[in-house]
Design a protein around this motif. Structure first.
Motif, mmCIF file in Angstrom:
data_model
loop_
_atom_site.group_PDB
_atom_site.id
_atom_site.type_symbol
_atom_site.label_atom_id
_atom_site.label_comp_id
_atom_site.label_asym_id
_atom_site.label_seq_id
_atom_site.Cartn_x
_atom_site.Cartn_y
_atom_site.Cartn_z
ATOM 1 N N GLY A 158 0.813 -1.203 0.000
ATOM 2 C CA GLY A 158 0.000 0.000 0.000
ATOM 3 C C GLY A 158 0.852 1.260 0.000
ATOM 4 N N GLU A 159 1.941 1.269 0.779
ATOM 5 C CA GLU A 159 2.823 2.427 0.799
ATOM 6 C C GLU A 159 3.541 2.599 -0.536
ATOM 7 N N LEU A 160 3.903 1.496 -1.176
ATOM 8 C CA LEU A 160 4.530 1.593 -2.497
ATOM 9 C C LEU A 160 3.577 2.221 -3.507
ATOM 10 N N VAL A 161 2.325 1.855 -3.448
ATOM 11 C CA VAL A 161 1.340 2.449 -4.353
ATOM 12 C C VAL A 161 1.158 3.926 -4.031
ATOM 13 N N GLN A 162 1.142 4.296 -2.744
ATOM 14 C CA GLN A 162 1.028 5.700 -2.376
ATOM 15 C C GLN A 162 2.189 6.510 -2.924
ATOM 16 N N ARG A 163 3.398 5.991 -2.815
ATOM 17 C CA ARG A 163 4.570 6.699 -3.341
ATOM 18 C C ARG A 163 4.457 6.890 -4.850
ATOM 19 N N ALA A 205 -4.234 3.850 -2.353
ATOM 20 C CA ALA A 205 -4.250 4.572 -3.625
ATOM 21 C C ALA A 205 -5.233 5.726 -3.608
ATOM 22 N N ILE A 206 -6.192 5.695 -2.716
ATOM 23 C CA ILE A 206 -7.239 6.722 -2.674
ATOM 24 C C ILE A 206 -7.030 7.685 -1.522
ATOM 25 N N PHE A 207 -6.733 7.149 -0.341
ATOM 26 C CA PHE A 207 -6.643 7.964 0.867
ATOM 27 C C PHE A 207 -5.199 8.059 1.341
ATOM 28 N N GLU A 208 -4.941 9.101 2.113
ATOM 29 C CA GLU A 208 -3.607 9.283 2.670
ATOM 30 C C GLU A 208 -3.367 8.330 3.845
ATOM 31 N N ARG A 209 -2.102 8.127 4.119
ATOM 32 C CA ARG A 209 -1.637 7.320 5.255
ATOM 33 C C ARG A 209 -2.282 5.926 5.263
ATOM 34 N N ARG A 210 -2.632 5.439 6.473
ATOM 35 C CA ARG A 210 -3.079 4.045 6.594
ATOM 36 C C ARG A 210 -4.523 3.965 7.076
ATOM 37 N N ARG A 212 1.703 7.008 -6.632
ATOM 38 C CA ARG A 212 0.644 7.973 -6.917
ATOM 39 C C ARG A 212 1.105 9.407 -6.648
ATOM 40 N N LEU A 213 1.782 9.607 -5.534
ATOM 41 C CA LEU A 213 2.253 10.950 -5.205
ATOM 42 C C LEU A 213 3.323 11.430 -6.182
ATOM 43 N N SER A 214 4.154 10.513 -6.654
ATOM 44 C CA SER A 214 5.185 10.899 -7.621
ATOM 45 C C SER A 214 4.589 11.359 -8.946
ATOM 46 N N ARG A 215 3.387 10.948 -9.228
ATOM 47 C CA ARG A 215 2.705 11.357 -10.453
ATOM 48 C C ARG A 215 1.792 12.566 -10.232
ATOM 49 N N GLY A 216 1.926 13.200 -9.053
ATOM 50 C CA GLY A 216 1.185 14.415 -8.766
ATOM 51 C C GLY A 216 -0.226 14.213 -8.282
ATOM 52 N N ALA A 217 -0.578 13.017 -7.881
ATOM 53 C CA ALA A 217 -1.940 12.755 -7.412
ATOM 54 C C ALA A 217 -2.144 13.376 -6.038
ATOM 55 N N GLN A 218 -3.378 13.786 -5.771
ATOM 56 C CA GLN A 218 -3.766 14.315 -4.471
ATOM 57 C C GLN A 218 -4.597 13.262 -3.743
ATOM 58 N N LEU A 219 -4.024 12.712 -2.688
ATOM 59 C CA LEU A 219 -4.751 11.694 -1.931
ATOM 60 C C LEU A 219 -5.820 12.348 -1.074
#
Length: 820
Positions: free
Chosen positions: A457-462, A526-531, A464-471
């Protein structure tokens, strides 16, 4: 203005009962302006007879006592003024001297400026009957044309000084001076207030303004006597109590009493009633905040609005859960404590958030020194170094666990499908389950810090954020309301799946379970921030949080250090490195502040807070096991339901033996519909039995009109040690028997069957003995915890104690009957 020098003619007019005092600023001015007083018709100058003096002295150097127009002299036995009679005093200065009038005003401002009171910060906020009554009483006191004294009393932190300012600002005297003094600082003689022979006090300069005296209950007894007289009659004694001979020369026949008068209105504040003043003042009781919780939402909205205006931030709105937390808090510091809690919580809210949640509301009870807590970070400095390093848990997760988990899932899906030939299946069921239950009493929810589900999940968050997504921010209220029931339903499905479809003996199904949980973590990340998944939705996380409350270790922070020193809250919000010790972090993954944790449910021991804190406030404590359960933890219906379902799961695993005990053929559950129905019944049976026993006990106490036991929701946590020990006892045979075959099973996984590798298998009698000891220990701990939670005599708790004993006896029969 004009100064009249001292003359014999002017002195003769002192025999009048009513006169005008003309004071000279300088004795050398005598005679300079006598021409302004017609010698033949002095009454034409003023309708009031004149008393001429120089710097407050007669020609024969007798002192003139005056204060705002009151004199109390007698000359040759004839009173110049009756007691309490006011006589006007006119201060005249040398003709053409522009500095004279300004000097008195400057002296007044110099005396009053340090004590000037502030305007009211706010009115009486709230709609409760207490607030309405308080507003009415304040308005009546403000409109009191007699300017009677007022006493406001109430607990600390109620801002009584602000209500006193309301009385002043609403009165006709609002354009006059308003000064405040603290009685606890005035001392015995209160020179600052009353003055002395050669120094004028605040009362002199205040005139007919308003005086606020705070903390009257701390006043010195001698000062209180003088204060009582001041409130009663307006008279008071100066600080210097000299002899009468120092005030009047005997040969002149003048006798002066050192009494002064004040026309100021007096407002008093205290933490309780002052008996000496009860009959002299109008009493207004300010109710404490705990008796008017319905006013807390209005106060909360006001303080948050003020905070946002001051910091120029977007509006912050409290969630319903946050309001419930505030309304149920005791707030011994009342309004000031509520304001401090809200401002600190608003500081914890991230810049782009608009909701204030219960997670940022610190426990209002102060943290004291607990002799049964030991900070392991101070006791063992190498442990602190390890936990602050990248090894824990970052490098463990991303350099080992991420790869090992992927390999393990592949072996489950594509490798051998039974436990005798698949090492991953053996590790999952024979090692992971019993080991994690063994860790709960020592390290609580530590598994979540190295959980492979959330790593992806953290890998997916990274990514997404690297592509400019806003969680997205967490939907707090929805998650709090429905998240626990979602994980409860999911755990119930897993238990049914495990028992009905024999999940533990099929590698592919076990792999599917791991993929299912990982998918939930990945989707939420992928949708929400943190855990969000870990805190609200993960079934394993829910179980971990429940049993973590029994742990003998905890992560906490010192509230005093955090509130007084920290301004960034990087441990909660994340941020850059902060000297001297703060490291760059992304904040707590579960959105928890270590200073406001009330139990271990929402702490994964990831130690991000320890790394971020620059003030060494974070502690890793050794404590009494489960101390949160009878001190600070918050019971929840969903948590209790999950606990009883886990106990039912133990009976479900032994369903064939249980059916045999009651005379049913175990073959009956070969039918999947019947098996599902039996499984659902067994999962719900412990909770139903426990609730019914408690309900019958309450009904009995109600009919007998005796004291009822503690609420079931609170008392039900007494079963927690029994649930833990029953689950551990169930998995012990897997650990002690199948776990010892790890080497040959590993060889069989890669194709080397009958490898002859050594095994270590415990004797069945040893296994049975350990199971019985674990069960007995869990039963004893449950009985002790029930007593601790119930806070009643055993005679009132015997129904739950009997139920605990019955559950333990049945588990003993199921586990031990095949051994002994």
């Amino acid at each position: 203005m004009i100064v009249a020098g001292t003359t014999q003619t002017g002195l003769r007019h002192a025999y009048s009962r009513s006169f005008l005092l003309l004071r000279s600023c300088d004795k050398r001015d005598q005679g300079l302006y006598t021409s302004f007083l017609p010698s033949s018709n002095q009454r034409a100058f003023c309708s009031t007879p004149l008393l001429l003096a120089s710097k407050g002295r007669f020609l024969r150097r007798q002192r003139v006592l005056h204060n705002g127009g009151f004199l109390s002299y007698k000359e040759k036995g004839l009173p110049l003024a009756q007691k309490g009679e006011k006589i006007p005093v006119l201060c005249l200065h040398r003709k053409g001297d522009a500095q004279g009038a300004a000097q008195d005003e400057a002296a007044k401002q110099h005396a009053l400026r340090p004590h000037l009171g502030n305007l009211p910060r706010r009115g009486v906020i709230g709609k409760s009957r207490y607030a309405v009554r308080l507003r009415k009483e304040i308005a009546q006191a403000a409109r009191d044309m007699s300017r009677g004294p007022v006493l406001l009393f109430g607990e600390p932190g109620l801002e009584k000084d602000d209500f006193a300012a309301l009385i002043f600002s609403g009165s006709p005297d609002s354009s006059k001076d308003f000064v405040r003094l603290d009685c606890s600082c005035l001392g015995r003689s209160a020179v600052e207030l009353f003055g002395r022979t050669n120094k004028r006090g605040v009362l002199y300069w205040l005139g007919d303004g308003t005086l606020l005296l705070e903390n009257v209950h701390h006043a010195h007894p001698d000062f209180l006597k003088n204060l009582v007289e001041l409130v009663r009659s307006g008279n008071y004694l100066p600080a210097a109590n000299t002899r009468l001979e120092d005030w009047a020369q005997p040969e002149d026949g003048l006798n002066a009493e050192p009494v002064q008068h004040s026309s100021a209105r007096i407002i008093l504040t205290a933490e309780g009633r002052v008996p000496a003043l009860d009959q002299l003042v109008t009493i207004i009781k300010v109710p404490p905040l705990r008796v008017r919780p319905s006013d807390i939402p209005d106060l909360t909205a006001y303080f948050l609005k003020q905070y946002c205006l001051e910091h120029r931030s977007q509006p912050i709105v409290p969630t319903s859960d946050a309001l419930r937390t505030l309304e149920t808090s005791p707030f011994p510091g009342n309004i000031k404590e509520l304001q401090a809690v809200l401002e600190r919580a608003a500081g914890n809210v991230q810049d782009d958030e608009t909701q204030l949640t219960a997670d940022v509301l610190w426990d209002t009870t102060k943290q004291g020194h607990d002799p049964f807590r030991l900070d392991l970070l101070k006791a063992y400095p190498p442990l602190r170094t390890f936990l602050r390093s990248d090894i824990w848990p970052k490098e463990i997760n991303f350099r080992f666990t991420a790869y090992a988990f992927a390999i393990g899932v592949c072996l489950l899906l594509f490798g051998p499908q039974d436990r005798e030939h698949n090492v991953v299946l053996t590790v999952f069921w024979a090692y992971w389950w019993p080991v994690i239950f063994l860790m709960y009493p020592f390290l609580g929810r530590v598994w979540c810090a190295i959980c492979p589900f959330m790593i992806y999940g953290e890998l997916v968050q990274r990514w997404r954020l690297s592509r400019g997504a806003q969680l997205l921010k967490w939907p707090r209220e929805t998650a709090e309301a429905w998240g626990p029931w979602f994980l409860f339903a999911m755990f119930a499905g897993i238990l049914l799946w495990e028992d009905v479809w024999h999940l533990s003996t099929h590698a592919a199904l076990s792999g599917g379970l791991l993929i299912l949980i990982t998918s939930g973590a990945v989707i939420c990340s992928a949708i929400f921030e943190r855990r969000l998944w870990c805190r609200y939705l993960c079934p394993i996380g829910g179980m971990n949080g429940l049993f973590a409350k029994m742990s003998m270790t905890e992560v906490r922070a010192r509230q005093g250090v955090c509130s007084a020193t920290c301004q960034t809250y990087h441990c909660y919000k994340g941020g850059p490195a902060e000297p001297p010790e703060g490291l760059k972090t992304s904040g707590c993954p579960l959105h928890s502040h270590p200073a406001q944790l009330v139990d271990n449910k929402d702490c994964t021991l990831c130690m991000d807070c320890l790394k971020a804190c620059p003030h060494t406030s974070v502690q890793f404590n050794l404590r009494a096991p489960g101390v949160d359960l009878w001190t600070t933890h918050k019971p929840a219906v969903s948590e209790v339901a999950l606990m009883f379902m886990l106990l039912g799961g133990v009976y479900l695993h032994r369903a064939p033996n249980l059916l045999s005990q009651f005379g049913f053929d175990p073959i009956l559950i070969d039918s999947k519909p019947i098996h599902i129905a039996v499984a659902a019944g067994l999962l719900s049976l412990p909770g139903v039995i426990s609730y019914c026993v408690d309900a019958l006990n309450r009904l009995y106490h109600h009919t007998q009109r005796t004291l009822a036991p503690a609420p079931f929701l609170h008392l039900a946590y007494g079963y927690l040690p029994l649930v833990w020990s029953a689950t551990l006892a169930h998995y012990l045979p897997l650990l002690l028997v199948e776990g010892g075959t790890l080497l040959p099973v590993t060889a069989a996984t890669v194709g080397f069957r009958d490898s002859g590798l050594p095994i270590a298998v415990a004797d069945p009698s040893v296994v049975g003995l350990l199971q019985g000891a674990v069960l007995a220990g869990g039963m004893g701990l449950s009985l002790a915890l029930t007593r601790k939670l119930g806070k009643r005599h055993w005679s009132m708790l015997w129904p739950q104690c009997a139920t605990i004993f019955a559950f333990s006896a049945e588990l003993w029969a199921l586990f031990i009957q095949d051994v002994f």
